[in-house]
Design an enzyme around this catalytic site. Structure first.
Site: not given
Ligand code: HPA
Ligand code: MG
Length: 235
Positions: A151, A153, A155-156, A158, A204-205, A211
Site C-alpha cells: 500500500e 499510504i 493514515d488512521t 482504518k 496531503f502529498v 493522486d
Molecule cells: N495523498 C494522496 N492520497 C492519499 C493521501 C495523500 O496524502 N492520504 C491518503 N490518501
Molecule cells: Mg487517491
C-alpha cells in the site's frame, strides 16, 4: 535558490510510531521539502506543486532496503503480493523488482505472484467515511499463501484494518503489510504496516502514483500540492 542548513534536514532516522522492527524514516513536522528548482518534474505541474517532499531517488533507495528487510523476514517461501491500486502501483512495482534482485543475489528460487485490489476512500484531499472495494475481487488464490499487502499510504489505519479483514476471509497462511508512507495522525484506529518506508506529518502529498482526484500520478517525486493545484483539480 534555497540552501538547506543543517537544522533544515528532512529526516531523522529514529523509531516511529509504527509497529515492526523498523518504523521508517521519520520526516519532521517542519520539513518544507526541497525547492522545485533543484529537481526536474513535468512542466504542466509547475504551478501545482509547492516543493519536492521526498525525491524519487530517496524513495528507490529506501524501497531497496525494505525489500531486503522483507526477504530477511519472509523470503523463505513463495509469496503473493497484493498491490493496492491505484496509489500503490509504483511502489509495488519497484518493491517487487528489488525483491527479485535480492532473490537472484542470494540464489533463491521463489515465485512472486502479484495480484491487485482497487480501493477508493479519498475525495479531494479528504478521507471519506467508506472504504470502497472497486470491482468484485476473487482473491481465492490467497488461500494458504504468504501474502504481502503493498500500500502506498496509511493514515488512521482504518482502510488497512478493513482490507485485512477482507483478505483474511480468504484464509491466507500469513499476511504482512508494506506501506511506503505512514502519516503521523492522532486518531489511529486501525492497523499499521509491518514494513514502513517513511513516517510523514499529517499533510496531503502527491506523486509516485499518489493522486489528488486522479492528477499527479505521473510525478516521480513525492511532492506537496500547492493551493493553486488544489483549486485547479478540485471536484
Ligand atoms: N495523498 C494522496 N492520497 C492519499 C493521501 C495523500 O496524502 N492520504 C491518503 N490518501
Ligand atoms: Mg487517491
Amino acid at each position: 535558490m534555497r540552501v538547506n542548513s543543517s537544522s533544515d534536514r528532512a529526516s531523522e532516522c529514529v523509531p516511529s510510531r509504527a509497529t515492526g522492527m523498523e518504523g521508517g524514516i521519520v520526516i519532521k513536522d517542519d520539513w518544507p521539502g526541497y525547492s522545485l528548482e533543484l529537481f526536474t518534474y513535468p512542466e504542466h505541474y509547475r504551478e501545482d506543486i509547492e516543493s519536492v517532499y521526498i525525491p524519487h531517488g530517496v524513495i528507490m533507495d529506501r524501497t531497496e532496503r525494505l525489500a531486503r528487510h522483507i526477504m530477511d523476514d519472509i523470503g523463505d517461501h513463495d509469496m503473493v503480493v497484493l498491490c493496492v491500486l491505484k496509489g500503490g502501483y509504483k511502489f509495488c512495482s519497484d518493491l517487487v523488482e528489488f525483491i527479485k534482485v535480492q532473490c537472484r543475489n542470494s540464489n533463491k528460487h521463489l515465485e512472486t505472484r502479484v495480484e491487485f485490489i482497487r480501493l477508493k476512500s479519498y475525495l479531494n484531499d479528504q478521507s471519506t467515511e467508506d472504504l470502497h472495494i472497486i470491482g468484485s475481487q476473487d482473491l481465492s488464490v490467497l488461500r494458504g499463501k504468504n501474502v504481502l499487502i503493498v500500500e502506498a499510504i496509511v493514515d488512521t489505519g482504518k482502510t488497512m484494518k478493513a482490507l485485512l479483514k477482507h483478505v483474511e476471509a480468504f484464509e491466507p497462511k500469513m499476511v504482512k503489510v508494506a506501506g511506503l508512507l505512514v502519516k503521523r495522525v492522532s486518531n489511529v484506529v486501525g492497523s499499521l504496516p509491518d514494513y514502513v518506508g517513511f513516517e510523514i506529518p499529517n499533510r496531503f502529498v502527491v506523486g509516485y502514483a499518489l493522486d489528488y482526484n486522479e492528477y499527479f500520478r505521473d510525478l516521480n517525486h513525492i511532492c506537496v500540492i500547492s493551493e493553486i493545484g488544489k483549486v485547479k483539480y478540485k471536484i
